[in-house]
Design a protein around this motif. Structure first.
Motif, mmCIF file in Angstrom:
data_model
loop_
_atom_site.group_PDB
_atom_site.id
_atom_site.type_symbol
_atom_site.label_atom_id
_atom_site.label_comp_id
_atom_site.label_asym_id
_atom_site.label_seq_id
_atom_site.Cartn_x
_atom_site.Cartn_y
_atom_site.Cartn_z
ATOM 1 N N LYS A 297 -49.608 45.132 -20.050
ATOM 2 C CA LYS A 297 -49.741 44.861 -18.618
ATOM 3 C C LYS A 297 -50.057 43.387 -18.393
ATOM 4 O O LYS A 297 -49.412 42.702 -17.611
ATOM 5 C CB LYS A 297 -50.848 45.735 -18.005
ATOM 6 C CG LYS A 297 -50.419 47.140 -17.657
ATOM 7 C CD LYS A 297 -51.293 47.770 -16.581
ATOM 8 C CE LYS A 297 -50.494 48.820 -15.811
ATOM 9 N NZ LYS A 297 -51.244 49.441 -14.721
ATOM 10 N N SER A 298 -51.048 42.886 -19.111
ATOM 11 C CA SER A 298 -51.417 41.468 -18.972
ATOM 12 C C SER A 298 -50.262 40.557 -19.354
ATOM 13 O O SER A 298 -50.113 39.469 -18.804
ATOM 14 C CB SER A 298 -52.600 41.125 -19.879
ATOM 15 O OG SER A 298 -53.681 41.961 -19.614
ATOM 16 N N LEU A 299 -49.461 41.022 -20.308
ATOM 17 C CA LEU A 299 -48.355 40.202 -20.802
ATOM 18 C C LEU A 299 -47.276 39.993 -19.759
ATOM 19 O O LEU A 299 -46.574 38.997 -19.748
ATOM 20 C CB LEU A 299 -47.750 40.878 -22.045
ATOM 21 C CG LEU A 299 -46.594 40.158 -22.742
ATOM 22 C CD1 LEU A 299 -47.083 38.872 -23.394
ATOM 23 C CD2 LEU A 299 -45.969 41.059 -23.784
ATOM 24 N N THR A 300 -47.110 40.968 -18.858
ATOM 25 C CA THR A 300 -45.924 40.959 -18.011
ATOM 26 C C THR A 300 -46.155 40.997 -16.511
ATOM 27 O O THR A 300 -45.255 40.664 -15.753
ATOM 28 C CB THR A 300 -45.046 42.185 -18.327
ATOM 29 O OG1 THR A 300 -45.853 43.363 -18.171
ATOM 30 C CG2 THR A 300 -44.485 42.131 -19.727
ATOM 31 N N GLN A 301 -47.308 41.469 -16.085
ATOM 32 C CA GLN A 301 -47.452 41.706 -14.660
ATOM 33 C C GLN A 301 -47.866 40.444 -13.937
ATOM 34 O O GLN A 301 -48.708 39.689 -14.405
ATOM 35 C CB GLN A 301 -48.454 42.853 -14.415
ATOM 36 C CG GLN A 301 -48.096 44.108 -15.207
ATOM 37 C CD GLN A 301 -46.706 44.663 -14.878
ATOM 38 O OE1 GLN A 301 -46.491 45.301 -13.858
ATOM 39 N NE2 GLN A 301 -45.733 44.407 -15.747
ATOM 40 N N PHE A 302 -47.245 40.201 -12.781
ATOM 41 C CA PHE A 302 -47.557 39.032 -11.992
ATOM 42 C C PHE A 302 -47.495 39.393 -10.523
ATOM 43 O O PHE A 302 -47.090 40.502 -10.167
ATOM 44 C CB PHE A 302 -46.571 37.892 -12.308
ATOM 45 C CG PHE A 302 -45.132 38.267 -12.067
ATOM 46 C CD1 PHE A 302 -44.357 38.795 -13.085
ATOM 47 C CD2 PHE A 302 -44.561 38.103 -10.814
ATOM 48 C CE1 PHE A 302 -43.039 39.149 -12.864
ATOM 49 C CE2 PHE A 302 -43.238 38.445 -10.588
ATOM 50 C CZ PHE A 302 -42.478 38.969 -11.607
#
Lengths: 312, 312
Positions: A297-302
């Motif tokens: 989630k942290s890697l991809t969500q914006f």
């Protein structure tokens, strides 16, 4: 509880990486798919074939993870399928040193009665006619997923086209998608592949992630950037197991939910590569999985703000 | 309104792809960076050098897009920097056919007075000493972004280390990150690069997207899967321009907002490759950009439910 039927190899692998070398260890597509899918709350079974030389402890590992093995034929006097490979220094490519089909050469899968009504069928990488024979034994599954490889494109094209026409989802890697269609663009390749049968196309790009296509829609799941890739063996099958396992547990085969399934597949694959063979997948608990999914989630969500006027 | 100072080449390119061939068209890192950054509501200026052969219409294109060109030196009797390249069939790799430094060989950038207090400085790919000379002229920018390439690693290592030590963000591609650090893992490479100076590391992977690293955090922005990549020239610089342009407009250089900046960079780069040279970037309106950013959201955003118990 949803049923997942897995057909594929259960095997011995002998692996060499820049970090070390193994003798015969547990391997095989169905093994990796099953160790991955069994993280989920589902009823999964493997249909496969092994020789008399296959240790009870490996079978116990599968059943210990809640995998039904009634469909694994044990051939008296037979030898288990064996693959030996060596990875290059960057771990992206590998050479096959040896393949011994052994009992796999005469594999005629028999689907156990209790799994003929499986909601999801995962056809691991095998001869297309073997995959077709499994489809002939199941009763109207909701979703059939097919994995294949360039070897079958080179050697059994017509049979491959027959089985591809009958599945809902195909998972292949980017090189194979290009070989299958003659297209360099993966968007174009996926579109051509959908014309062959599968409504959903998953194109795996190894360390570069995976794409999910369905008509004009596309979703991308990255691979987790890793400090160390120890052994990539089984990562693709682990991905597939996470994909089908998640879909089986959530009982939702919509495109929206398939996005999540692809993310789970990628997350589970990121564990597989941490150790040799199946070692990491053998002891993987839900807290670890949740923590890894949080990393995704942290890697991809914006959260960009969109605005049609000049003040973006 | 935030100020963005861009230094880099403004040039002629001659490009050959499988789809066609150009003579001398407008090119150069600063050109692409500026055409991208000027989509945003900011005050951006280019510092560069061209020859007398540089057409007024190209200069008008820049000013017509709201880019200040006081810092572009026009050398009487001089010839503009020229690059000629040919792309391979898959458009992933290219060969440089010719490079004529021309006036670039004597480039001593002079930062206009009114941009010495620019909040953000974008050091386009140039000789590290030229990049350093720009840093000596600016007054305490909030963020300095450096782009470089393997040529400077091969030929001006010490000077490169000097300028790298003074910047906040470095953008390079994966091969260059590996060459710079001797690490294959991009996670390890980014960590080593941070020790050299930059707190933030952007590793561009071309068609495979871009990674943003900061200490233990990592973010991934995919490249949009495209049906057709027409001409990849300038995509990396367009990415950089979107990155710094977005940061300049939003006046927020936190890691969280940098994620959005990387996404915008990727989005704008996806337009650049649709046509030859700068053609697509010359006429790009905000509705199109918003629509493309919506595609990026659909491409990557998901909503898995996490749960520590067996019922995921």
């Amino acid at each position: 509880m949803s049923k997942l039927l897995i057909v594929g190899t259960v095997a011995f692998d002998a692996i060499e990486t820049p970090f070390g070398k193994t003798d015969k260890i547990l391997g095989g597509a169905a093994t990796y798919i099953g160790l991955s899918s069994s993280r989920f709350n589902i009823d999964n079974a493997i249909v496969s074939i092994v020789g008399e030389d296959f240790p009870q402890e490996h079978l116990d590992l599968l059943t210990g993870n809640g995998i039904n093995i009634d469909g694994i034929e044990i051939v008296k006097g037979g030898k288990t399928f064996f693959w030996s490979g060596k990875y290059h220094n960057d771990l992206n490519t590998r050479d096959t040193l040896e393949t011994q089909l052994n009992v796999l050469a005469d594999f005629n899968p028999v689907v156990p009665e209790s799994y003929k009504d499986a909601e999801i069928v995962m056809l691991g990488n095998l001869h297309p006619l073997v995959q077709l024979s499994v489809l002939e034994q199941v009763e109207n599954p909701k979703l059939v997923v097919l994995d294949t490889m360039n070897f079958w494109m080179d050697n059994t094209w017509d049979d491959l086209m027959k089985v591809i026409a009958k599945v809902d989802v195909i998972t292949i890697n980017d090189e194979e998608a290009r070989q299958l269609t003659g297209e360099h663009s993966l968007v174009r390749a996926a579109r051509k592949i959908e014309e062959l049968g599968p409504k959903y196309v998953v194109i795996k790009k190894g360390e570069h992630g995976a794409l999910l296509f369905h008509k004009e829609k596309v979703f991308f799941a990255p691979a987790l950037p890793l400090e160390d890739v120890f052994d990539p063996t089984g990562a693709g099958d682990t991905f597939a197991g996470g994909f089908v396992g998640y879909l089986a547990q959530t009982e939702d085969i919509s495109f929206e939910n398939m996005k999540n399934a692809v993310i789970y597949g990628s997350g589970l694959a990121s564990f597989c590569v941490e150790k040799f063979g199946t070692e990491r997948m053998e002891k993987l608990d839900l807290d670890e999985i949740d923590s890894r999914m949080q990393e995704f989630k942290s890697l991809t969500q914006f959260d960009i703000k969109l605005s049609p006027n000049r003040a973006l």
